[in-house]
Design a protein around this motif. Structure first.
Motif, mmCIF file in Angstrom:
data_model
loop_
_atom_site.group_PDB
_atom_site.id
_atom_site.type_symbol
_atom_site.label_atom_id
_atom_site.label_comp_id
_atom_site.label_asym_id
_atom_site.label_seq_id
_atom_site.Cartn_x
_atom_site.Cartn_y
_atom_site.Cartn_z
ATOM 1 N N LYS A 193 24.126 52.704 46.552
ATOM 2 C CA LYS A 193 24.550 51.318 46.288
ATOM 3 C C LYS A 193 24.737 51.107 44.787
ATOM 4 O O LYS A 193 25.515 50.257 44.359
ATOM 5 N N LYS A 194 23.984 51.849 43.981
ATOM 6 C CA LYS A 194 24.147 51.819 42.514
ATOM 7 C C LYS A 194 24.099 53.250 42.003
ATOM 8 O O LYS A 194 23.464 54.100 42.629
ATOM 9 N N ARG A 195 24.763 53.488 40.870
ATOM 10 C CA ARG A 195 24.709 54.849 40.321
ATOM 11 C C ARG A 195 23.525 54.963 39.369
ATOM 12 O O ARG A 195 23.002 53.952 38.870
ATOM 13 N N ILE A 196 23.095 56.199 39.148
ATOM 14 C CA ILE A 196 21.980 56.443 38.224
ATOM 15 C C ILE A 196 22.542 56.635 36.819
ATOM 16 O O ILE A 196 23.482 57.424 36.615
ATOM 17 N N LYS A 197 21.980 55.904 35.874
ATOM 18 C CA LYS A 197 22.362 56.079 34.472
ATOM 19 C C LYS A 197 21.174 56.696 33.734
ATOM 20 O O LYS A 197 20.062 56.146 33.776
ATOM 21 N N ILE A 198 21.409 57.826 33.087
ATOM 22 C CA ILE A 198 20.345 58.477 32.327
ATOM 23 C C ILE A 198 20.299 57.856 30.937
ATOM 24 O O ILE A 198 21.308 57.801 30.231
ATOM 25 N N LEU A 199 19.125 57.378 30.565
ATOM 26 C CA LEU A 199 18.976 56.696 29.278
ATOM 27 C C LEU A 199 18.388 57.617 28.216
ATOM 28 O O LEU A 199 18.675 57.475 27.029
ATOM 29 N N GLU A 200 17.540 58.527 28.626
ATOM 30 C CA GLU A 200 16.888 59.414 27.660
ATOM 31 C C GLU A 200 16.560 60.730 28.351
ATOM 32 O O GLU A 200 16.079 60.712 29.500
ATOM 33 N N PHE A 201 16.841 61.820 27.664
ATOM 34 C CA PHE A 201 16.500 63.117 28.265
ATOM 35 C C PHE A 201 16.095 64.114 27.196
ATOM 36 O O PHE A 201 16.306 63.895 25.989
ATOM 37 N N GLU A 202 15.514 65.215 27.646
ATOM 38 C CA GLU A 202 15.096 66.282 26.748
ATOM 39 C C GLU A 202 15.493 67.603 27.400
ATOM 40 O O GLU A 202 15.401 67.728 28.630
ATOM 41 N N ILE A 203 15.903 68.568 26.577
ATOM 42 C CA ILE A 203 16.203 69.893 27.118
ATOM 43 C C ILE A 203 15.145 70.871 26.623
ATOM 44 O O ILE A 203 14.889 70.955 25.413
ATOM 45 N N ILE A 204 14.521 71.557 27.565
ATOM 46 C CA ILE A 204 13.497 72.530 27.193
ATOM 47 C C ILE A 204 13.923 73.920 27.684
ATOM 48 O O ILE A 204 14.722 74.028 28.610
ATOM 49 N N GLY A 205 13.380 74.960 27.043
ATOM 50 C CA GLY A 205 13.667 76.324 27.484
ATOM 51 C C GLY A 205 14.568 77.063 26.521
ATOM 52 O O GLY A 205 14.889 76.566 25.434
ATOM 53 N N GLY A 206 14.979 78.278 26.927
ATOM 54 C CA GLY A 206 15.770 79.151 26.057
ATOM 55 C C GLY A 206 17.257 78.995 26.273
ATOM 56 O O GLY A 206 17.713 78.053 26.944
#
Lengths: 220, 178
Positions: A193-206
């Protein structure tokens, strides 16, 4: 028939959900949340986002946490499906399994133990055709984990160009990521019914083994 | 023209048990039609017939087994997969036994045949099968004490209790080339 869908939040379980919705009443979603990424049966990244997806779908969610080992994963799945049966009168389970007989065997055995129907609508499907169908049906899919692919893929939206690239790589890459090459998150699909909006993220790993962790997201 | 018979009560199961067979038939370049178990089929219109499997809990096709009785006089070739194996076994007066098998198991060839030429591993998903047959059938392959591939002696009819579309596509291809 009331069914539940084994739901990881990725492209396969969402496509399986859409197909299940076309024939049955999807009464609840079932998600296992492994404590680490070692689980051989269930997806790991961003299982918390499944709660937002369930909210957008307006479908109740049963979430069980499990340890890394197979016995714990299967016990958690059994318990989650038993709850689905008791709470929502579920008679069948729908999964996004594609080609893994290891996975399918375990799902079938647990469903049989619980006297539940088991449906695998993507079973033996050509992996490229699954990606194409998801795009044709308006799925918005991003990459949230890579293992063997470049980390620059993380956060990228799946599109026709990437599908064509995967098709060329299929001699050494499972185009659906079933070998753990990548995992996805569906930000939008026809039942949301609504889309997900990503507000903050982090990338971990190699460089070639990395995960995108969503720290904040909302429905818009 | 190949006839592919669905034994699935629900169309969601057809995605799992019929579509993979259709894709193999298409890849081999044959024309085909798909019919459901609840329709009475006319075998003489087809050169070959494949009766597909269905979900572990699905036995609705057994209520409609009368729709398959005209197969007894059919001169073409038939491949019965899982539910199709059970239908052929029953049509030729064999009693199925409760044999629950879910997963990948060894298959041992016990008689030379055109479908399966060597021992293999196959994916099983069934609750009933044959451990012995009457004089009308002959065992071609075994999984322990289960007859997992049989032939109807007087016909080119084959029953396969496992799902060859999963790990043994060559069995279906060999059947199509008979």
């Amino acid at each position: 028939m009331n069914v539940c869908v084994l739901y990881s939040g990725g492209k396969d379980s969402n496509l399986a959900l859409l197909k299940a919705h076309e024939e049955f009443e999807v009464s609840c979603l079932v998600t296992l949340s492994p404590k680490s990424e070692e689980s051989s049966i269930f997806h790991y990244p961003n299982t918390e986002l499944v709660k937002l997806q369930a909210e957008s779908l307006g479908i109740p969610l049963i979430m069980e946490t499990c340890s890394d080992d197979e016995e714990s994963s299967l016990k958690a799945l059994y318990n989650a499906l038993r709850k689905a049966k008791e709470l929502y009168s579920v008679e069948g389970v729908v999964t996004g399994a594609i080609r893994s007989t290891y996975q399918a065997t375990r799902f079938q055995r647990i469903c049989d133990d619980l006297e539940l129907w088991c449906f695998n609508p993507l079973w033996l499907r050509d992996e490229i055709s699954i990606l194409n169908e998801a795009l044709e049906r308006g799925f918005e899919i991003i990459f949230v984990r890579v293992a063997g692919l470049d980390r620059s893929m993380l956060g990228k939206r799946l599109n026709e160009e990437i599908v064509q690239k995967f098709a060329k790589m299929r001699s050494y890459l499972n185009p659906a990521g079933e070998g753990g090459e990548y995992e996805t998150l569906v930000l939008n699909m026809p039942l949301f019914k609504k889309r997900i909006k990503i507000l903050e993220f982090e990338i971990i790993g190699g460089e070639f083994d990395a995960t995108l962790i969503v720290k904040r997201a909302e429905l818009v | 023209m190949i006839l592919i018979v669905s034994t699935c009560r629900y169309s969601l199961s057809e995605e799992e048990f019929v579509r993979p067979i259709v894709e193999i038939v298409q890849d081999c370049g044959f024309d085909y039609e798909v019919r459901r178990y609840s329709e009475r089929i006319e075998p003489s219109e087809y050169s070959k017939i494949i009766i597909c499997g269905t979900a572990l809990r699905d036995f609705d096709y057994l209520i409609y087994i009368h729709n398959f009785t005209q197969l007894i006089d059919y001169d073409g070739t038939v491949l019965g997969i899982c539910a199709g194996y059970q239908i052929l076994a029953k049509l030729f007066s064999n009693e199925l036994e409760e044999v629950k098998k879910i997963g990948v198991y060894d298959v041992k060839v016990v008689k030379d045949n055109p479908l399966i030429d060597k021992d293999t591993r196959s994916y099983f998903l069934h609750k009933f099968s044959l451990k012995k047959t009457n004089e009308l059938l002959e065992p071609l392959a075994m999984q322990n004490d289960e007859i997992c591939v049989f032939k109807v002696k007087s016909k080119e009819f084959y029953g396969v209790s496992f799902h060859p579309e999963v790990l043994n596509k060559e069995i279906i291809v060999n059947f199509l080339r008979l």
